[in-house]
Design a protein around this motif. Structure first.
Motif, PDB file in Angstrom:
ATOM      1  N   GLN A  22       0.830  -1.210   0.000  1.00 29.38           N
ATOM      2  CA  GLN A  22       0.000   0.000   0.000  1.00 29.38           C
ATOM      3  C   GLN A  22       0.866   1.262   0.000  1.00 29.38           C
ATOM      4  N   GLY A  35       1.559   1.942  -3.729  1.00 25.59           N
ATOM      5  CA  GLY A  35       0.474   2.880  -4.035  1.00 25.59           C
ATOM      6  C   GLY A  35       0.931   4.320  -3.908  1.00 25.59           C
ATOM      7  N   SER A  92      -1.675   6.974  -5.454  1.00 22.67           N
ATOM      8  CA  SER A  92      -3.037   6.615  -5.065  1.00 22.67           C
ATOM      9  C   SER A  92      -3.425   7.376  -3.795  1.00 22.67           C
ATOM     10  N   VAL A  93      -4.601   7.984  -3.803  1.00 21.15           N
ATOM     11  CA  VAL A  93      -5.070   8.761  -2.647  1.00 21.15           C
ATOM     12  C   VAL A  93      -5.163   7.877  -1.409  1.00 21.15           C
ATOM     13  N   GLY A  94      -5.767   6.700  -1.563  1.00 24.62           N
ATOM     14  CA  GLY A  94      -5.952   5.794  -0.436  1.00 24.62           C
ATOM     15  C   GLY A  94      -4.625   5.386   0.188  1.00 24.62           C
ATOM     16  N   SER A  95      -3.611   5.189  -0.640  1.00 26.11           N
ATOM     17  CA  SER A  95      -2.316   4.758  -0.134  1.00 26.11           C
ATOM     18  C   SER A  95      -1.649   5.855   0.703  1.00 26.11           C
ATOM     19  N   TRP A  96      -1.808   7.096   0.262  1.00 27.28           N
ATOM     20  CA  TRP A  96      -1.222   8.196   1.040  1.00 27.28           C
ATOM     21  C   TRP A  96      -1.955   8.377   2.367  1.00 27.28           C
ATOM     22  N   ALA A  97      -3.280   8.266   2.339  1.00 26.93           N
ATOM     23  CA  ALA A  97      -4.045   8.372   3.585  1.00 26.93           C
ATOM     24  C   ALA A  97      -3.621   7.249   4.535  1.00 26.93           C
ATOM     25  N   PHE A  98      -3.462   6.052   3.971  1.00 34.52           N
ATOM     26  CA  PHE A  98      -3.044   4.884   4.749  1.00 34.52           C
ATOM     27  C   PHE A  98      -1.672   5.114   5.394  1.00 34.52           C
ATOM     28  N   MET A  99      -0.747   5.645   4.590  1.00 36.15           N
ATOM     29  CA  MET A  99       0.618   5.852   5.078  1.00 36.15           C
ATOM     30  C   MET A  99       0.630   6.785   6.285  1.00 36.15           C
TER      31      MET A  99
END
Lengths: 406, 189
Positions: free
Chosen positions: B154, B158, B163-170
């Protein structure tokens, strides 16, 4: 746009797996060389003493990003065929928070624990076993809250779309952000970690300058438009049109429509009015201007999928074919003679032909809006026998089949 | 505290004797650059990034499938990997995962860093370290599957393709770890 390569077609399934094994070996070796097999080194990140985790990760992200978007900008790599993790916002954030807890308690993440285990660190082995247990628990419990796990799905959602800006701008911004994070990390290491000058060599300025220069180059080159993409492919694909190799006889399309092993996507690019008067069973109305919205979906179709585009005759359908082919979609064909030809063959004289139809427009007088309810929209294949030359050849897709952490 | 190799490789050490001396780790920015090149090559050649937890998941499912095949066929999450005749190992990410272990071992071997040991904070007893490693691993494994990917699949992969989701996840991973770090400081300091 030769890359990514169609690995399975080139090397077979096991050959492709061999490539992935080599990539994994390089990945594991780099993690080990960075010192990621040592839990104390990873955990020191969270006490601002040794910021190796942040530095290695962000440098890796920045370098890979620069090279990826340089390659896509130069037309070597097709970004449409690169796996971009789909966004499931809230499950991702909650999972991330839980992982953060695991990180500070256990001192690893899954990938680094494998490397630690491989270098015989007992804490790494136990962490990996714990990770297997956690994964097992997840498999057993996700059923209780599956709606949440599948919630806030936004598909392939990039920072470019979020900020509605050019790829180059985002790339430059990410590089600058990373450099700022590195500068702060180095301050923390000096003040809190009491680290000496040895970890701040001069050459890192050169690396930073190179990254900024490369990001500006990426912004300057830009990303190819659909027209650019077609121009790159024209020499290869235009002959298919000239030889009419992708124009499929209506009877062949009907045969595929009745094949339960095939996922058929019928794309009708005519005007809404014409579509409402008459369209073929299961045809979707996607005007040319809205084709960009289906590219992502079509690129994610399985290998046994066929896309047939159609207009009244062939002009708009051929434009739509070019558009989709340029965006990397495979197994796209054009309905020969369009919907007019279909009505000629399967209409059984139900509609009167117009004396002087316009080019690529409906050639029959259809009195009411039948949609797909007219018998000619779903003819019985056995009642109509036509000779046709078979044109469809299913080809394997390029790029990721499952993607992500699969 | 770890020391770092100079930018230019130091004098070549040779022979078995040198192999027993653990060499210093690569400088973070150099290791990061190498990591970025590996990640780029993965995307460039295959279209996929990297991954770890997905491969671990599938390796785990092999054992589940051997012990309780009927249970697999009743659990929707597991069906996609091993339902019916499906072999959970037939996935690219499994081979990346095997490779990661091999590569980690090889690098440890060549650099003289293969050693049975328990790495822990100066005041943490070995057994506590083992328990915390297992508990932390369980959190990690659970969270990684909930987030559909771990730090490799991710955040890294990502993140690089934006990827937006991957940055939020990080950011969530770092937030979770920093939020708890103070309370478990005795484990590591």
């Amino acid at each position: 746009m030769t890359f990514p390569l169609p690995l399975e077609s080139l090397l077979g399934q096991w050959g492709a797996y061999g490539v992935y094994l080599l990539i994994g070996i390089a990945f594991g070796a780099v993690l080990e060389m960075a010192g990621f097999a040592v839990s104390t080194k990873l955990a020191a990140q969270f006490y601002f003493k040794d910021m190796t985790v942040l530095k290695v990760m962000f440098t890796g992200i920045v370098v890979a990003m620069l090279l990826v978007f340089l390659a896509t900008g130069l037309g070597l790599l097709d970004y449409n065929l690169v796996y971009v993790n789909p966004t499931y916002l809230w499950p991702g954030i909650l999972g991330g928070l839980i992982m953060g807890v695991g990180f500070i308690l256990g001192g690893f993440c899954p990938g680094t624990s494998l490397v630690a285990a491989a270098t015989l660190k007992l804490d790494g082995i136990l962490f990996a076993l714990g990770a297997f247990f956690g994964i097992f628990l997840f498999g057993e419990t996700v059923g209780f809250y599956e709606p949440f796990w599948n919630s806030s799905y936004m598909g392939r959602f990039t920072l470019m779309e979020l900020f509605n800006s050019e790829t180059g701008v985002i790339v430059v911004a990410v590089v600058l952000m990373a450099l700022a994070a590195f500068a702060l990390s180095e301050v923390a290491e000096r003040v809190i970690g009491k680290q000496g000058k040895a970890i701040r060599p001069r050459w890192r300025y050169g690396l930073a300058g190179g990254a900024v220069a490369l990001s500006v180059a990426v912004a300057f080159i830009g990303q190819p438009s659909n027209a650019d993409r077609w121009n790159m492919l024209e020499a290869e694909k235009q002959p298919l049109l000239d030889a009419r190799a992708v124009y499929v006889h209506p009877a062949e399309m009907l045969t595929w429509m009745n094949d339960p092993k095939i996922v058929n996507i019928l794309v009708d690019v005519r005007s809404e009015a014409e579509y409402n008067l008459f369209h073929i069973r299961d045809a979707r109305h996607v005007p040319y201007a809205e084709l960009d919205a289906v590219v992502e979906e079509f690129n994610a179709l399985p290998d046994n999928a066929l896309v047939f585009v159609m207009s009244s005759d062939e002009v708009q359908a051929t434009q739509a074919w070019k558009y989709l082919i340029a965006e990397g979609v495979v197994n796209v064909y054009i309905l020969e003679g369009g919907v007019n030809n279909w009505i000629t063959l399967y209409g059984e004289g139900a509609f009167a032909a117009l004396p002087t139809p316009a080019a690529d427009a409906l050639a029959y007088a259809i009195p009411i809006a039948y949609g797909a309810s007219h018998p000619a929209a779903s003819p019985h294949a056995d009642r109509f026998l036509f000779d046709f030359e078979k044109k469809v050849v299913l080809t394997l897709k390029r790029g990721p089949a499952s993607g992500g952490c699969g | 505290m770890a020391t770092y190799a100079k930018a230019s490789p130091s004098r070549a050490q040779s022979g078995a004797k040198a192999a027993r001396v653990a060499r210093p780790y690569m400088h973070p920015y150099l290791a990061g650059t190498l990591l970025g090149v590996v990640l780029f090559l993965a995307f460039f050649i295959t279209g996929n990034g990297l991954g770890a937890s997905g491969g671990m998941n599938r390796i785990l499912v092999v054992f589940e499938d051997a012990l309780l095949p009927a249970h697999i066929d009743r659990t929707p999450y597991l069906i996609s990997m091993a339902g019916g005749d499906r072999n959970p190992l037939e996935s690219w990410v499994v081979f990346v995962t095997f490779g990661t272990v091999i590569g980690g071992f090889a690098s440890g071997w060549f650099n003289g860093r293969l050693k049975f040991e328990t790495v822990r904070g100066p005041r943490t007893p070995v057994k506590l370290r083992w328990v915390m490693a297992f508990v932390g691993g369980a959190f990690m494994g659970y969270g990684a599957r909930l987030a559909r990917g771990c730090t490799s699949g991710q955040a890294l992969s990502g993140g690089a393709v934006l990827s937006v989701g991957s940055w939020a996840f990080m950011f969530a991973v770092f937030a979770g770890a920093y939020a708890l770090a103070y309370f478990v400081r005795k484990l590591w300091n």
